[in-house]
Design an enzyme around this catalytic site. Structure first.
Site, PDB file in Angstrom:
ATOM      1  N   HIS A   1       0.836  -1.190   0.000  1.00  0.00           N
ATOM      2  CA  HIS A   1       0.000   0.000   0.000  1.00  0.00           C
ATOM      3  C   HIS A   1       0.878   1.249   0.000  1.00  0.00           C
ATOM      4  CE1 HIS A   1      -3.831  -2.155   1.713  1.00  0.00           C
ATOM      5  NE2 HIS A   1      -3.360  -2.712   0.611  1.00  0.00           N
TER       6      HIS A   1
ATOM      7  N   GLU B   1       1.340   3.872   1.912  1.00  0.00           N
ATOM      8  CA  GLU B   1       2.098   4.279   3.095  1.00  0.00           C
ATOM      9  C   GLU B   1       3.390   3.480   3.230  1.00  0.00           C
ATOM     10  OE1 GLU B   1      -2.334   4.271   4.385  1.00  0.00           O
ATOM     11  OE2 GLU B   1      -1.064   3.372   2.844  1.00  0.00           O
TER      12      GLU B   1
ATOM     13  N   CYS C   1      -5.379   1.615   6.421  1.00  0.00           N
ATOM     14  CA  CYS C   1      -6.162   0.437   6.787  1.00  0.00           C
ATOM     15  C   CYS C   1      -5.722  -0.082   8.151  1.00  0.00           C
ATOM     16  CB  CYS C   1      -6.042  -0.644   5.725  1.00  0.00           C
ATOM     17  SG  CYS C   1      -4.367  -1.260   5.466  1.00  0.00           S
TER      18      CYS C   1
ATOM     19  N   SER D   1     -21.131   5.659 -39.073  1.00  0.00           N
ATOM     20  CA  SER D   1     -20.705   6.536 -37.972  1.00  0.00           C
ATOM     21  C   SER D   1     -19.201   6.551 -37.748  1.00  0.00           C
ATOM     22  CB  SER D   1     -21.382   6.090 -36.665  1.00  0.00           C
ATOM     23  OG  SER D   1     -20.958   4.793 -36.315  1.00  0.00           O
TER      24      SER D   1
ATOM     25  N   GLU E   1     -20.687   1.581 -22.440  1.00  0.00           N
ATOM     26  CA  GLU E   1     -20.352   2.145 -23.746  1.00  0.00           C
ATOM     27  C   GLU E   1     -21.500   2.099 -24.743  1.00  0.00           C
ATOM     28  OE1 GLU E   1     -16.695   2.007 -25.623  1.00  0.00           O
ATOM     29  OE2 GLU E   1     -15.534   1.347 -23.885  1.00  0.00           O
TER      30      GLU E   1
END
Length: 325
Positions: free
Chosen positions: A44, A46, A72, A165, A255
């Protein structure tokens, strides 16, 4: 704290299902060391920052630590970060936002204070909350944070009357969509889009290597569709979100197409709209719109949000819209 937030942003697409967290350790003699959460099962933020200081030969005792999310206090893939900070002898911890995860939810702060560490929560809270919005939403609701991606002309059309498109937006906008996919744990389309366009929905960013998101189809995809392997779901959209949230999906990118987009919008299930707008005009009312189905019957029923960000991407604009506060 701004440096910690910037460090977290650099790992945004790599840490899920862990939150993307940044940390800065400032030693008593003013040396600064950054850390950010590693991909699971890595360290993590930290611990990364503390290790960086020690590797450079500096003592972290008495240091001040700035971290975007509450440390945590439970054993998961790694030992508790609160314990690592206490063991390091830091004197102060400045926190952006308290972690709503029931395994933490103030316990990290309590652990630090019980050890005599000065704790200041809520510094840079607005920035940290915005950055961690998908994680915080998932921990509070059990459902993924839903991002609806739309691309249209200036007059709100996605395709010509003959359904052609390709492409409305330019290469910069299309590249940005791939980065948006990389930040998402799952991407969802309807079976109609799969049959019509046969999309791969993978992540292609030159010079970068990202995991592909879980690909989700509402309905059944043809056996030879490029989207396989995928998860095929059906039923109420709320049930779909519950299922994906249970699988640890923090952010879901929807999407399309227009029918699916309209359904998510009408059920008020969208947390963030990302709209790519091209400086193009179809110039009539017969082009295909971004939403299919009935819209707001009166002006009083129109959905209104607020612009969270506006970004220029080549010739196009990216508009980020969230619910109004």
């Amino acid at each position: 704290m701004e440096r910690a937030i910037a460090a977290a942003q650099r790992v945004r697409a790599r840490t899920s299902p862990n939150p993307w967290v940044g940390c800065v350790v400032v030693t008593v003699d003013g040396h600064e060391f950054e850390g950010a959460t590693e991909a699971p099962p890595g360290r993590h933020a930290e611990v990364v920052a503390l290790d960086a200081a020690r590797a450079a030969g500096f003592d972290v005792a008495g240091a001040t630590v700035y971290v975007t999310l509450e440390p945590c206090a439970h054993h998961g893939r790694t030992p508790p970060c609160a314990d690592a900070l206490v063991a390091g002898g830091v004197s102060r911890v400045v926190i952006g936002v308290v972690d709503p995860d029931p395994r933490v939810a103030g316990r990290g702060i309590d652990r630090l204070r019980a050890a005599g560490v000065d704790v200041t929560p809520g510094v840079g809270a607005d920035l940290a909350t915005a950055q961690l919005a998908p994680y915080l939403h998932h921990r509070r609701t059990g459902r993924p944070y839903v991002v609806l991606k739309l691309a249209s002309s200036l007059d709100g059309r996605t395709a010509a009357p003959d359904a052609s498109s390709r492409w409305i937006t330019g290469p910069d906008a299309r590249a940005d969509v791939h980065r948006l996919r990389a930040e998402s744990d799952a991407v969802l389309v309807g079976a109609g889009t799969v049959r019509a366009d046969n999309p791969r929905l993978d992540v292609r960013v030159p010079g970068e290597s990202f995991r592909d998101p879980l690909r989700v189809v509402l309905g059944a995809a043809p056996p030879d569709a490029a989207i396989h392997p995928c998860l095929e779901l059906s039923g109420p959209l709320t049930n779909v979100l519950d299922t994906l949230g249970g699988k640890g999906v923090l952010q879901l990118l929807v999407e399309g197409g227009a029918t699916v987009a309209g359904a998510f919008h009408r059920e008020r299930l969208v947390d963030r709209y990302v709209v790519y707008v091209a400086p193009a005009l179809f110039g009539g009312d017969d082009g295909r719109p971004v939403f299919a189905g009935a819209g707001a019957p009166t002006i009083d029923d129109v959905w209104r949000g607020e612009f969270a960000d506006v970004t220029r991407l080549g010739a196009d604009l990216r508009l980020d819209v969230v619910r109004a506060a």
